[in-house]
Design an enzyme around this catalytic site. Structure first.
Site, PDB file in Angstrom:
ATOM      1  N   PHE A 168       0.831  -1.197   0.000  1.00 40.86           N
ATOM      2  CA  PHE A 168       0.000   0.000   0.000  1.00 40.86           C
ATOM      3  C   PHE A 168       0.868   1.249   0.000  1.00 40.86           C
ATOM      4  CE2 PHE A 168       0.680  -0.622   4.526  1.00 40.86           C
ATOM      5  CZ  PHE A 168       0.724   0.659   5.065  1.00 40.86           C
ATOM      6  N   CYS A 169       0.253   2.359  -0.426  1.00 48.52           N
ATOM      7  CA  CYS A 169       0.924   3.656  -0.459  1.00 48.52           C
ATOM      8  C   CYS A 169      -0.124   4.709  -0.119  1.00 48.52           C
ATOM      9  CB  CYS A 169       1.555   3.908  -1.826  1.00 48.52           C
ATOM     10  SG  CYS A 169       0.357   3.937  -3.185  1.00 48.52           S
ATOM     11  N   ALA A 170       0.074   5.948  -0.545  1.00 51.56           N
ATOM     12  CA  ALA A 170      -0.876   7.006  -0.213  1.00 51.56           C
ATOM     13  C   ALA A 170      -2.153   6.898  -1.038  1.00 51.56           C
ATOM     14  CB  ALA A 170      -0.242   8.379  -0.413  1.00 51.56           C
ATOM     15  N   GLY A 199      -2.441   4.509  -4.012  1.00 47.80           N
ATOM     16  CA  GLY A 199      -2.558   3.277  -4.782  1.00 47.80           C
ATOM     17  C   GLY A 199      -1.698   3.225  -6.021  1.00 47.80           C
ATOM     18  N   MET A 234      -3.957   4.506   1.129  1.00 48.77           N
ATOM     19  CA  MET A 234      -4.456   5.010   2.405  1.00 48.77           C
ATOM     20  C   MET A 234      -5.676   5.915   2.218  1.00 48.77           C
ATOM     21  SD  MET A 234      -2.880   3.582   4.879  1.00 48.77           S
ATOM     22  CE  MET A 234      -3.162   4.592   6.335  1.00 48.77           C
TER      23      MET A 234
END
Length: 391
Positions: free
Chosen positions: A84-86, A88, A112
């Site tokens: 995951f990241c901020a 996608g 997120m």
């Protein structure tokens, strides 16, 4: 902020939704999560669950060359894990590179931001002759409430991002939203008070003391300690509970006390978000008096239902983030301190203030206007409204 340009990969990357991930974590499934955000973001705010193991490795480490032993260290080579990241974008790239190397990596849809759009609803098991439902935002621990009596509803501490959800849920109970209530001027999220009232024609409700902080919009109903709000066949009692803020107000609904940020099920409130560090000591003394003179004298069976939780697991058998007052006095040592010890405890080792809290307060006072996208971005992150981040 624009998304980074990333190399094209010939990889089919499965995605997992926030809802599915939350369900699996609720079931206690052990999962590895690979966070591709910078370390500071990872430490500040992430997906909390007892069964999670984290690896934090920023995406730019994966941009060049082959995967080294260092880049795959700690990752399972025989089971699925979630990247995951901020938003996608970069996690999809990293998951794709790992899949090409034979790893069972899946990407969290919308990152997120997708996690922050997750919003759950559960009814409280209460003796109230009506419905008290609790909303829970896992990304921040924010809690809001829907109260229904007869064919009338009130929403307490709504989040602007979920305005449509409250309208839909009230309609499912056959109720119209008559009141939208904020227990105080929030510092960690953008209130949906005005947006929900505008959409439904409901009356806005705020304490007169909170309005005195400089509210720049017209409040339909200003309440004070001892007032009653009549909703359908029920009465909601207003109890002034200052400390976290000067205008902090609790609402007694049957055997349920909606405490806002006055008292949590895992801590007590922090006192520095309105008066600053210089006013925190006096606010902490006020909070002590509030708890001991206005909340603890209530019956042990009173259900404490706060506006935030630091727990990733429901604290009550009915699946809600609530606890009886008797349970709190039994396990929360701070409630047994004398005043000086309480003040010392509250002021010691407070977590960082919520992200963008000054701008959030200005927005909630109506002194600053932001659009929906700006509002959503402002409130991303942990709430940090308790005296301690964990208990």
């Amino acid at each position: 902020m624009s998304l980074p340009d990333l190399p094209d990969l010939d990889a089919d990357v499965p995605e997992i939704t926030a809802e599915t991930l939350k369900s699996r974590l609720d079931d206690g499934e052990e999962l590895m999560l690979l966070d591709t955000r910078p370390p500071a973001k990872h430490e500040e705010w992430r997906i909390d669950a007892d069964s999670v193991t984290y690896v934090n490795r920023p995406y730019d480490n994966y941009l060049d060359g082959e995967l080294t032993d260092e880049l795959v260290a700690g990752l399972p080579d025989d089971e699925e894990f979630v990247v995951f990241c901020a938003k996608g974008h970069t996690s999809e790239f990293v998951a794709g590179k790992l899949r090409l190397a034979g790893y069972d990596a899946v990407a969290l849809e919308d990152g997120m931001e997708g996690w922050a759009r997750l919003y759950e609803y559960t009814e409280l098991d209460t003796d109230f002759d009506g419905i008290v439902g609790q909303y829970y935002r896992p990304s921040s621990g924010c809690l809001a409430y829907l109260i229904v009596s007869d064919d009338e509803a009130a929403v307490v501490d709504p989040l602007r991002a979920f305005t449509d959800r409250y309208v839909t849920d009230a309609a499912e109970y056959g109720a119209s939203i008559e009141y939208v209530i904020d227990t105080h001027v929030h510092a960690d999220h953008i209130s949906g008070l005005r947006e929900l009232a505008a959409e439904t024609g409901a009356k806005t409700v705020l304490s007169a003391t909170a309005a005195d902080r400089g509210v720049a919009y017209v409040v339909d109903v200003l309440v004070e300690d001892g007032d009653t709000i009549t909703l359908g066949d029920a009465d909601i009692k207003v109890i002034h509970t200052p400390g976290h803020t000067s205008g902090m107000t609790s609402l007694l609904v049957g055997d349920v006390l909606l405490t806002g940020d006055g008292l949590f099920t895992d801590s007590v409130a922090r006192p520095d978000l309105e008066a600053g560090s210089e006013g925190a000591t006096d606010a902490a003394r006020t909070l002590y008096e509030t708890i001991h003179e206005r909340i603890l004298p209530l019956s042990d069976g009173t259900r404490i239902a706060p506006a935030h939780t630091a727990s990733a697991t429901a604290t009550s058998v009915d699946g809600t983030y609530t606890a009886s007052l008797g349970e709190l006095t039994a396990h929360m040592e701070a409630l047994r301190y004398d005043r000086d010890s309480f003040v010392e405890y509250v002021l010691a080792d407070m977590p960082p203030r919520p992200a963008n809290y000054e701008e959030i307060i200005e927005t909630n006072l109506g002194q600053t206007d932001v659009n929906d996208e700006e509002a959503f971005t402002l409130e991303l992150g942990p709430n940090n409204c308790a005296a301690e981040s964990t208990i």
